[in-house]
Design an enzyme around this catalytic site. Structure first.
Site, PDB file in Angstrom:
ATOM      1  N   TYR A   1     -18.086  28.537  18.259  1.00 22.59           N
ATOM      2  CA  TYR A   1     -17.702  27.596  18.034  1.00 22.59           C
ATOM      3  C   TYR A   1     -18.781  26.320  19.394  1.00 22.59           C
ATOM      4  O   TYR A   1     -19.252  26.805  20.249  1.00 22.59           O
ATOM      5  CB  TYR A   1     -16.055  28.328  19.462  1.00 22.59           C
ATOM      6  CG  TYR A   1     -15.681  26.006  20.398  1.00 22.59           C
ATOM      7  CD1 TYR A   1     -15.736  25.193  19.497  1.00 22.59           C
ATOM      8  CD2 TYR A   1     -15.896  25.739  21.518  1.00 22.59           C
ATOM      9  CE1 TYR A   1     -15.359  24.053  19.783  1.00 22.59           C
ATOM     10  CE2 TYR A   1     -15.571  24.940  21.688  1.00 22.59           C
ATOM     11  CZ  TYR A   1     -15.462  23.859  20.738  1.00 22.59           C
ATOM     12  OH  TYR A   1     -15.198  22.239  21.889  1.00 22.59           O
ATOM     13  N   ARG A   9      18.178   3.695   1.296  1.00 24.82           N
ATOM     14  CA  ARG A   9      18.044   4.971   0.516  1.00 24.82           C
ATOM     15  C   ARG A   9      16.668   5.945   0.637  1.00 24.82           C
ATOM     16  O   ARG A   9      16.987   7.096   0.774  1.00 24.82           O
ATOM     17  CB  ARG A   9      17.702   4.309  -0.742  1.00 24.82           C
ATOM     18  CG  ARG A   9      19.455   4.017  -1.559  1.00 24.82           C
ATOM     19  CD  ARG A   9      19.815   3.611  -3.264  1.00 24.82           C
ATOM     20  NE  ARG A   9      18.798   2.378  -2.686  1.00 24.82           N
ATOM     21  CZ  ARG A   9      19.265   1.280  -4.192  1.00 24.82           C
ATOM     22  NH1 ARG A   9      18.935   2.205  -5.415  1.00 24.82           N
ATOM     23  NH2 ARG A   9      18.117   0.881  -4.026  1.00 24.82           N
TER      24      ARG A   9
END
Length: 459
Positions: free
Chosen positions: A366, A16
């Site tokens: 960065y 289910r």
């Protein structure tokens, strides 16, 4: 104290759920359902734990590890048949065996302890953990006799119309006298609508032998929820999140909007932390006192120091010091170590980087694979160029250095202590201490040239 054992039923596929992932491995608050059950059972100090596995046995074993012994149920012939697979490990032991389901992640260690204590105090052969609910659909009903004693349990598919009206339900968790359990299991029949060997049938078998059957009625039906589909999984998730958040709030944490704050079970948060809406804190994270997290931040396996502020940012597998200011929209990737009083501003990404005390990367940069000293200022748009397409290389920046805007530091490279890198530079060689490095093309002005270009366009 009598010996205490546990059998965990975790063999079902869970059709289910409509998932390739086996049912008991579906996570609730970031942890597999069966792992929640094991963790709570371990609080009652068991002598032996046996998990019955079937579908996906190897994956379930990998999840649980050495916390349990395992038995494989080769054929899925019902819960009674599943428990019987543990007979060779438990049948000769004196004491009490609890049987719990791997899809009931909300039952607490306190409830397991109370169930054990009630069973042992009553001297019962079997004790059922029961609960009351206004909507018992899908649950086995607990049928009592005229003296209010438990007589039997009837599954919904086998229940009569009057039995379907009963609101006391079987949660699927039991305590048994260990020897009585395995003796009775051999008498269980599969003469029912499913053609399966039901564990609850043991209750009626023991009653027919004049053995004492008791029930421990928990006041908290919500705790006994069995997860059989995605809707129940979401309900369990909501309940677990609420439980975790309430624990932190009672310990002095301010959670502004508990309904929209998601904290996993292993997270440690000290008092006077403020957590804003939309925040997700996962893994083995620790948040120290007076920190402020969010809104809309995600913290995973991080240490965050005192008085640190994290706004609308993501941090993974890293250590962040005291009085650090992060965000908005910063990304701290794994293996980073941010020192005290540092700053990571908007749209800054760092990865596998040490950023020293009082150093600042204020915006749009960065910094990856870098060792940055203390009191360093890194200007807007700076990039440590760490990857050549095959390997990663280290950038080292000494204390008190100043990196101008839009600089590219081509690793491996070292910028010495106290040195300056001029804005717009591309640094390919080491910079000595206290030097000024300028690495950009010389500006050339051609007077009147723009006017010439414009006239060409008109032609």
């Amino acid at each position: 104290m009598t010996n205490r054992n546990a059998v965990i039923l975790a063999a079902g596929q869970g059709t289910r759920m409509k998932s390739k992932l086996y049912k008991v491995l579906h996570p609730v608050a970031g942890r597999a359902m069966v792992q929640h059950v094991i963790d709570q059972l371990n609080t009652v100090k068991l002598d032996k734990m046996v998990t019955i596995v079937g579908f996906g046995a190897d994956i379930v074993k990998e999840q649980i590890g050495d916390a349990s012994e395992f038995v494989v149920q080769e054929e899925q012939l019902g819960t009674g048949h599943a428990v019987l697979q543990a007979e060779h490990l438990l049948k000769d032991q004196e004491g009490t065996t609890i049987v719990a389901c791997g899809d009931t992640p909300l039952i607490t260690g306190e409830t397991f302890q109370e169930l054990f204590a009630h069973h042992e105090r009553e001297g019962a052969a079997a004790t059922i953990l029961t609960a009351q609910t206004e909507n018992p659909a899908g649950y086995g009903r607990v049928i009592r006799n005229e003296t209010n004693e438990v007589e039997r349990i009837v599954e919904q598919k086998d229940a009569s119309e009057s039995e379907l009206l009963v609101k006391e339900i079987n949660t699927g968790t039991y305590c048994f006298n260990n020897k009585a359990l395995f003796q009775a299991l051999h008498e269980v029949s599969n003469d029912n609508a499913q053609g399966e060997y039901y564990l609850p049938d043991v209750i009626e078998i023991l009653r027919n032998k004049s053995e004492k059957v008791s029930a421990f009625l928990t006041p908290n039906f919500e705790e006994t929820l069995g997860v059989n589909d995605r809707a129940a999984l979401a309900q369990a998730e909501k309940t677990m999140r609420k439980r975790i958040n309430e624990k932190h709030m009672r310990n002095g944490v301010s959670i502004i909007d508990p309904d929209h704050t998601y904290i996993e079970p292993d997270v440690v948060i000290e008092s006077d932390v403020i957590i804003h809406p939309g925040t997700i804190i996962k893994g083995a994270s620790t948040i120290k006192t007076n920190a402020e997290i969010g809104p809309n931040s995600e913290i995973n396996n991080c240490y965050i120091g005192e008085d640190t502020i994290v706004k609308q940012s993501v941090a993974n597998d890293s250590k962040i010091g005291d009085r650090v200011k992060i965000g908005p929209f910063a990304h701290i990737r794994p293996e980073s170590n941010v020192g005290n009083d540092a700053k990571l501003g908007n749209f800054v990404e760092i990865k596998k980087t040490v950023l020293g005390d009082n150093s600042k990367v204020s915006h749009l940069s960065y910094i990856g694979d870098a060792d940055v000293g203390s009191n360093v200022n890194i200007g807007c748009g700076t990039i440590t160029v760490n990857y050549d397409g095959t390997n990663k290389f280290l950038t080292t920046i000494g204390d008190d250095a100043f990196i101008g805007c839009n600089s590219n530091l081509i690793a491996p490279v070292t910028v010495g202590k106290g040195s300056y890198v001029a804005a717009g530079s591309t640094i390919t060689d080491d910079v000595p201490e206290d030097a000024l490095s300028v690495a950009r093309a010389r500006q050339t002005n051609k007077e009147g040239y723009a006017a010439k270009l414009k006239s060409r366009k008109k032609d």
